[in-house]
Write a protein that holds these residues in place. Structure first.
Motif, PDB file in Angstrom:
ATOM      1  N   LYS A   1      -6.658   6.874  38.403  1.00 23.20           N
ATOM      2  CA  LYS A   1      -7.467   8.085  38.273  1.00 23.20           C
ATOM      3  C   LYS A   1      -8.672   8.002  39.208  1.00 23.20           C
ATOM      4  N   GLU A   2      -9.119   9.149  39.646  1.00 21.86           N
ATOM      5  CA  GLU A   2     -10.198   9.189  40.631  1.00 21.86           C
ATOM      6  C   GLU A   2     -11.491   8.584  40.115  1.00 21.86           C
ATOM      7  N   ASP A   3     -11.724   8.669  38.806  1.00 19.29           N
ATOM      8  CA  ASP A   3     -12.990   8.152  38.281  1.00 19.29           C
ATOM      9  C   ASP A   3     -12.879   6.717  37.765  1.00 19.29           C
ATOM     10  N   ASP A   4     -11.776   6.024  38.082  1.00 20.32           N
ATOM     11  CA  ASP A   4     -11.673   4.609  37.722  1.00 20.32           C
ATOM     12  C   ASP A   4     -12.775   3.815  38.418  1.00 20.32           C
ATOM     13  N   ILE A   5     -13.235   2.763  37.756  1.00 18.01           N
ATOM     14  CA  ILE A   5     -14.122   1.803  38.415  1.00 18.01           C
ATOM     15  C   ILE A   5     -13.250   0.883  39.257  1.00 18.01           C
ATOM     16  N   ARG A   6     -13.596   0.725  40.550  1.00 14.73           N
ATOM     17  CA  ARG A   6     -12.770  -0.051  41.473  1.00 14.73           C
ATOM     18  C   ARG A   6     -13.622  -1.101  42.190  1.00 14.73           C
ATOM     19  N   VAL A   7     -13.049  -2.288  42.327  1.00 13.03           N
ATOM     20  CA  VAL A   7     -13.649  -3.356  43.120  1.00 13.03           C
ATOM     21  C   VAL A   7     -12.553  -3.904  44.030  1.00 13.03           C
ATOM     22  N   LEU A   8     -12.845  -4.024  45.314  1.00 13.95           N
ATOM     23  CA  LEU A   8     -11.881  -4.535  46.292  1.00 13.95           C
ATOM     24  C   LEU A   8     -12.346  -5.898  46.800  1.00 13.95           C
ATOM     25  N   VAL A   9     -11.419  -6.846  46.856  1.00 15.81           N
ATOM     26  CA  VAL A   9     -11.722  -8.189  47.365  1.00 15.81           C
ATOM     27  C   VAL A   9     -10.886  -8.401  48.622  1.00 15.81           C
ATOM     28  N   TYR A  10     -11.555  -8.441  49.785  1.00 17.19           N
ATOM     29  CA  TYR A  10     -10.879  -8.590  51.076  1.00 17.19           C
ATOM     30  C   TYR A  10     -10.821 -10.066  51.474  1.00 17.19           C
ATOM     31  N   PHE A  11      -9.695 -10.459  52.098  1.00 15.63           N
ATOM     32  CA  PHE A  11      -9.474 -11.859  52.482  1.00 15.63           C
ATOM     33  C   PHE A  11      -9.306 -11.973  53.992  1.00 15.63           C
ATOM     34  N   LEU A  12      -9.851 -13.060  54.534  1.00 18.67           N
ATOM     35  CA  LEU A  12      -9.699 -13.374  55.951  1.00 18.67           C
ATOM     36  C   LEU A  12      -9.348 -14.864  56.067  1.00 18.67           C
ATOM     37  N   PRO A  13      -8.237 -15.237  56.748  1.00 18.78           N
ATOM     38  CA  PRO A  13      -7.386 -14.353  57.540  1.00 18.78           C
ATOM     39  C   PRO A  13      -6.378 -13.555  56.741  1.00 18.78           C
ATOM     40  N   GLU A  14      -6.013 -14.013  55.532  1.00 20.76           N
ATOM     41  CA  GLU A  14      -5.067 -13.279  54.700  1.00 20.76           C
ATOM     42  C   GLU A  14      -5.114 -13.867  53.300  1.00 20.76           C
ATOM     43  N   VAL A  15      -4.397 -13.225  52.367  1.00 18.68           N
ATOM     44  CA  VAL A  15      -4.297 -13.774  51.014  1.00 18.68           C
ATOM     45  C   VAL A  15      -3.363 -14.983  51.076  1.00 18.68           C
ATOM     46  N   PRO A  16      -3.826 -16.170  50.681  1.00 18.61           N
ATOM     47  CA  PRO A  16      -2.958 -17.356  50.759  1.00 18.61           C
ATOM     48  C   PRO A  16      -1.697 -17.179  49.921  1.00 18.61           C
ATOM     49  N   GLN A  17      -0.608 -17.759  50.398  1.00 20.96           N
ATOM     50  CA  GLN A  17       0.646 -17.702  49.658  1.00 20.96           C
ATOM     51  C   GLN A  17       0.458 -18.351  48.292  1.00 20.96           C
ATOM     52  N   GLY A  18       0.849 -17.648  47.237  1.00 21.61           N
ATOM     53  CA  GLY A  18       0.735 -18.173  45.884  1.00 21.61           C
ATOM     54  C   GLY A  18      -0.604 -17.945  45.224  1.00 21.61           C
ATOM     55  N   PHE A  19      -1.581 -17.441  45.968  1.00 17.98           N
ATOM     56  CA  PHE A  19      -2.933 -17.254  45.418  1.00 17.98           C
ATOM     57  C   PHE A  19      -2.904 -16.260  44.260  1.00 17.98           C
ATOM     58  N   PHE A  20      -2.241 -15.135  44.469  1.00 19.10           N
ATOM     59  CA  PHE A  20      -2.245 -14.096  43.443  1.00 19.10           C
ATOM     60  C   PHE A  20      -1.513 -14.555  42.186  1.00 19.10           C
ATOM     61  N   ALA A  21      -0.383 -15.258  42.358  1.00 20.93           N
ATOM     62  CA  ALA A  21       0.352 -15.749  41.188  1.00 20.93           C
ATOM     63  C   ALA A  21      -0.512 -16.693  40.362  1.00 20.93           C
ATOM     64  N   ARG A  22      -1.288 -17.541  41.034  1.00 21.71           N
ATOM     65  CA  ARG A  22      -2.153 -18.473  40.309  1.00 21.71           C
ATOM     66  C   ARG A  22      -3.313 -17.739  39.645  1.00 21.71           C
ATOM     67  N   LEU A  23      -3.824 -16.691  40.295  1.00 21.02           N
ATOM     68  CA  LEU A  23      -4.876 -15.899  39.675  1.00 21.02           C
ATOM     69  C   LEU A  23      -4.357 -15.206  38.417  1.00 21.02           C
ATOM     70  N   ILE A  24      -3.112 -14.735  38.456  1.00 20.18           N
ATOM     71  CA  ILE A  24      -2.519 -14.121  37.271  1.00 20.18           C
ATOM     72  C   ILE A  24      -2.461 -15.118  36.127  1.00 20.18           C
ATOM     73  N   ILE A  25      -2.043 -16.351  36.429  1.00 19.89           N
ATOM     74  CA  ILE A  25      -1.950 -17.375  35.373  1.00 19.89           C
ATOM     75  C   ILE A  25      -3.326 -17.634  34.771  1.00 19.89           C
ATOM     76  N   ARG A  26      -4.356 -17.723  35.622  1.00 22.37           N
ATOM     77  CA  ARG A  26      -5.709 -17.932  35.111  1.00 22.37           C
ATOM     78  C   ARG A  26      -6.176 -16.723  34.286  1.00 22.37           C
ATOM     79  N   THR A  27      -5.820 -15.547  34.728  1.00 24.44           N
ATOM     80  CA  THR A  27      -6.223 -14.333  34.020  1.00 24.44           C
ATOM     81  C   THR A  27      -5.543 -14.243  32.661  1.00 24.44           C
ATOM     82  N   CYS A  28      -4.235 -14.526  32.632  1.00 24.50           N
ATOM     83  CA  CYS A  28      -3.492 -14.422  31.379  1.00 24.50           C
ATOM     84  C   CYS A  28      -3.932 -15.473  30.365  1.00 24.50           C
TER      85      CYS A  28
END
Length: 855
Positions: free
Chosen positions: A662-689
């Motif tokens: 929705k347009e009024d959602d609160i949004r935060v963007l996290v940009y990575f350089l040079p890129e998102v490391p392989q497996g980074f997001f999967a590990r973040l999900i595990i920490r989040t869950c």
């Protein structure tokens, strides 16, 4: 403030972040100032500072000093001096011999190559931090500081540490991580002050050995020829590897070439294994990047991205000081010499362009920060970018090789020897070790050869100590000395010992190959095929039927879930093939039982490869098996539960709960350089869950809910790689709680990113006006208090002139602003501790402990 002599008040003055270029006159005339905080200003000089003759603490961090301010020598009551994160290159003599009361000196993150000799006259110095500089030797002055308690020397150019430094009994804390050390080796320094002192004690009382050991990692896409190359180099002949024999997970071998011992780590190239690579990729190694030249296509940009750029980026992020040798294989299958040379030229050219573009992107971002009116608020981010500009990743010229030709195998071997013998590339390849270290390693090897250690190599610490003392032929070894040696052998990959995992602290994996074989059971490209191969006899022992196998396969294929019984059956089948020693005992030790988790899953969870799904009847007695798109709670597939592998999910979660953005959602963007490391997001999900029980998990998506507040995390691969954290716009009364949830994820992300020292990320809040592409960058945050106090003013305007409610862009603290100390906020829903973990609090309020991420 405290009373001085009963009538004059001592003042602590905070002038940080005021964009000052000179000291204010009104402050210079006040002799009651004892602490002056000038952090994050634009100061280059300190004219007039000598007037503050009672000053005891001076904070000048994150300014623009390139020349050391000599006026500091006149502050003879000074006890604490912070000059970290400036541009200092030289400190002249004649400063510190005037500062007789100095106790703390912080000079980290400068460009210092040496320190003045008169520093040794600061006899009261207790704390020194000169990390992130260019020191090549320990200053002699340090040896004169008999009251020095803490010394930090990380990220310099040190190759040796003087034994005399550690004769100082006052020294209690020391770190010299990420230096090219050979005496003591950095693997020993990582063990801490006690192990360093033990090292020098052994060196002084016995013989020492000089060992040239090289960890060599073979990386590259599947079928590039890594195993063929690795085995050919080891056997000194052309070795053909059949398709059925390709690497599963990681294979470890060892070979001796002249006076060098090479440890070859052959990493499988299938995508399923990428998640485990970070566990074993270590600094100060030679990385051989294997590229299939026959399949490489010049005209297809994705070919370079997949075969070369992906690997270089991930090496850069994980171990930014690596040496990479690209090797082009299958040259015998190229259509002509011209085609082969054209591909070589194209790869080398693109690598140079890639590295140049990366530097340009970094430089551009640094310039963007420097041009801001509030540039001092982004000092840490700019400094991180500056460190990436200085990264020492070396990508050497591409070597072409026909793996079927023994002459070319020997030519490659000679090239590798040239590289490791080059002191400019590997300055500390030769390590000095006490004789005892070599004897213990040799004894462990002999025990394995004589089969006095089980074939699986899993041995209790006490039992291993007894066996070494019985067979070593040297003076009785005590447990503390053995632990020091095991720490060293673990860091170089000879054995594996995870003493930081409490349940494994007394267990030694003497055979890393067997431990990796356990990883292969679960993290492999053909897991379904392996499940189908489990013999019926093993299923009977596991009280399972063929239909259970079909169920396990369906669960894994559709939901990336592996039943505990399936794991147990796989391990039993493995042990029948590789071991005949106490199979039942070791099986329970590996897989666990109803009362205790097995060693295998302690490791998988420690490295955040899977997420345990345990029985949890108090949460949801009617919880069902997880399906993408349906609510997933901890549940009980069988008595011992099951395990979710987020990296293997291929389906996006159903948006039935979230529905649509929705347009009024609160949004935060996290940009990575040079890129998102392989497996980074999967590990973040595990920490989040691990924080939020109600959650839905899918490919590159994760939705969590707390107190009816929904939070969605998405990974996006566009021109700029980023993650998006999105929440529904809350009611005014829930705004604080919503930001708490967002910050919980950000702190998990921040902690995780520390494992990739070559990774840079920035946080931004996009403008809330439809179709506007501008955003609001988040400034530096030293701790949680800064995060929670970012929203200033009611309205923020983007560069396009759009007005935004500030509290919907940035976290906002309660009106009673908390001071930056260790005191807590008033209690709320979660407690966030120094590692970013959250626990349930009381009274539906938050108790947030301060975190200090200052350099």
């Amino acid at each position: 403030m405290a009373q001085k002599n009963g009538f004059e008040q001592e003042k602590n003055v905070d002038l940080s972040r005021k964009k000052l270029k000179a000291l204010p006159e009104n402050i210079l005339g006040d002799t009651s100032v004892v602490q002056l905080d000038l952090d994050r200003n634009k100061l280059k000089t300190l004219v007039g500072i000598e007037k503050l003759r009672n000053l005891r603490c001076l904070i000048l961090s994150k300014n623009e000093f390139s020349v050391f301010p000599q006026e500091i020598s006149l502050l003879q009551n000074l006890e604490k001096l912070y000059l970290n994160q400036n541009k200092l290159q030289v400190i002249p003599e004649g400063i510190f011999n005037q500062l007789h009361h100095l106790k703390l000196l912080k000079l980290s993150l400068n460009r210092l190559q040496d320190l003045p000799g008169d520093l040794g006259q600061c006899s009261k110095l207790q704390y020194i931090n000169v990390s992130h500089n260019l020191l090549k030797e320990i200053p002699v002055s340090f040896l004169e500081l008999r009251n020095l308690e803490e010394l930090y020397l990380e990220d310099n150019k040190l190759q040796k540490l003087p034994p005399k430094l550690f004769e100082n009994k006052a020294l209690q804390k020391f770190s010299a991580a990420r230096n090219p050390l050979s005496e003591p080796p950095d693997e020993i320094c990582a063990g801490g002050l006690k192990q360093i002192r033990s090292y020098f004690s052994q060196i002084s009382t016995s013989e020492a050995d000089y060992i040239k050991r090289v960890k060599t990692m073979f990386l590259g896409c599947s079928m590039a020829g890594k195993s063929t190359l690795c085995r050919s180099l080891k056997q000194q002949q052309a070795v053909a590897v059949e398709l059925k024999d390709r690497t599963i997970g990681i294979e470890i071998t060892e070979t001796q070439v002249k006076d060098f011992r090479f440890h070859f780590w052959d990493f499988a190239g299938q995508e399923e294994y990428y998640l485990t690579h970070h566990v074993f990729i270590t600094p100060q190694a030679l990385v051989i990047l294997v590229i299939n030249l026959a399949s490489y296509q010049i005209e297809e940009p994705d070919s370079f991205k997949k075969d070369v750029a992906f690997w270089i980026n991930n090496i850069l992020m994980r171990v930014p000081d690596s040496v990479v040798l690209p090797v082009g294989t299958h040259v015998d299958k190229c259509s002509s010499l011209e085609v082969m040379m054209a591909k070589k030229e194209d790869i080398e050219k693109r690598i140079q362009q890639m590295m140049k573009k990366m530097k340009e992107n970094i430089q551009l971002r640094m310039e963007n920060f420097s041009e801001k009116n509030d540039a001092e608020l982004f000092f840490d981010q700019s400094n991180k970018l500056n460190s990436l500009m200085d990264c020492d990743l070396q990508v050497l010229d591409l070597v072409l090789i026909d793996c079927t030709n023994i002459k070319e195998i020997k030519r490659l071997q000679n090239r590798i020897l040239e590289i490791v013998q080059n002191k400019e590339i590997f300055p500390s390849i030769e390590k000095k070790l006490p004789y005892l270290y070599k004897m213990v390693e040799s004894t462990i090897t002999d025990l394995l050869i004589r089969k006095e250690i089980p074939e699986h190599g899993i041995v209790p610490l006490g039992e291993l100590l007894d066996k070494i003392n019985e067979n070593g032929g040297f003076k009785k070894l005590i447990e503390d000395d053995l632990k020091d040696i095991l720490r060293y052998l673990h860091r170089i990959g000879i054995i594996m010992w995870y003493e930081e995992i409490s349940t494994l602290a007394k267990t030694i994996f003497v055979k890393p190959s067997f431990l990796i074989t356990l990883f292969k059971l679960i993290v492999r490209h053909d897991l379904v095929e392996q499940l189908e191969k489990i013999p019926k006899a093993v299923l009977v022992r596991e009280r399972a039927l063929e239909k259970d196998v079909h169920k396990w396969i369906r669960q894994y294929r559709s939901n990336a879930i592996l039943d505990h019984k399936a794991v147990s059956a796989l391990v039993k089948h493995l042990l029948q093939q590789v071991s005949s020693d106490g199979e039942d005992d070791i099986l329970e030790e590996i897989t666990g039982n109803r009362g205790q988790k097995g060693k295998l899953f302690n490791l998988l969870e420690h490295f955040e490869i899977c997420l345990a799904m345990k029985p949890h009847t108090s949460l949801n007695p009617n919880a069902t098996v997880f399906h993408p798109g349906r609510r997933w709670d901890y549940m009980d597939c069988h008595s011992n539960g099951a395990y979710l592998f987020p990296s293997n999910l291929r389906n996006a979660i159903s948006m039935g709960i979230w529905k649509n953005d929705k347009e009024d959602d609160i949004r935060v963007l996290v940009y990575f350089l040079p890129e998102v490391p392989q497996g980074f997001f999967a590990r973040l999900i595990i920490r989040t869950c691990s924080l939020f029980s109600p959650h839905w998990v899918g490919f590159q998506t994760c939705l969590v809910v707390s107190n009816s507040v929904e939070l969605l995390i998405k990974e996006k691969h566009e021109e700029d790689q980023f993650m998006e954290i999105r929440c529904r716009r809350p009611r005014v009364t829930d705004l604080r709680f919503t930001w708490d949830l967002i910050l919980a994820i950000i702190f998990k992300l921040k902690k995780l990113s520390e494992q990739w020292p070559g990774l840079y990320y920035s946080i931004r809040s996009p403008c809330r006006t439809k179709n506007c592409h501008e955003d609001f960058p988040w400034p530096d945050q030293d701790g949680l208090s800064d995060y929670m106090d970012m929203a200033e003013g009611e309205v923020s305007t983007c560069s396009e002139g759009h007005r935004n409610e500030t509290e919907l862009l940035f976290p906002k603290a309660e009106r009673c602003r908390r001071r930056r100390t260790k005191e807590a906020w008033s209690p709320n829903v979660y407690n966030i501790n120094a590692t970013g973990n959250i626990s349930i609090g009381t009274n539906n309020t938050i108790d947030v402990k301060d975190q200090n991420f200052d350099s």
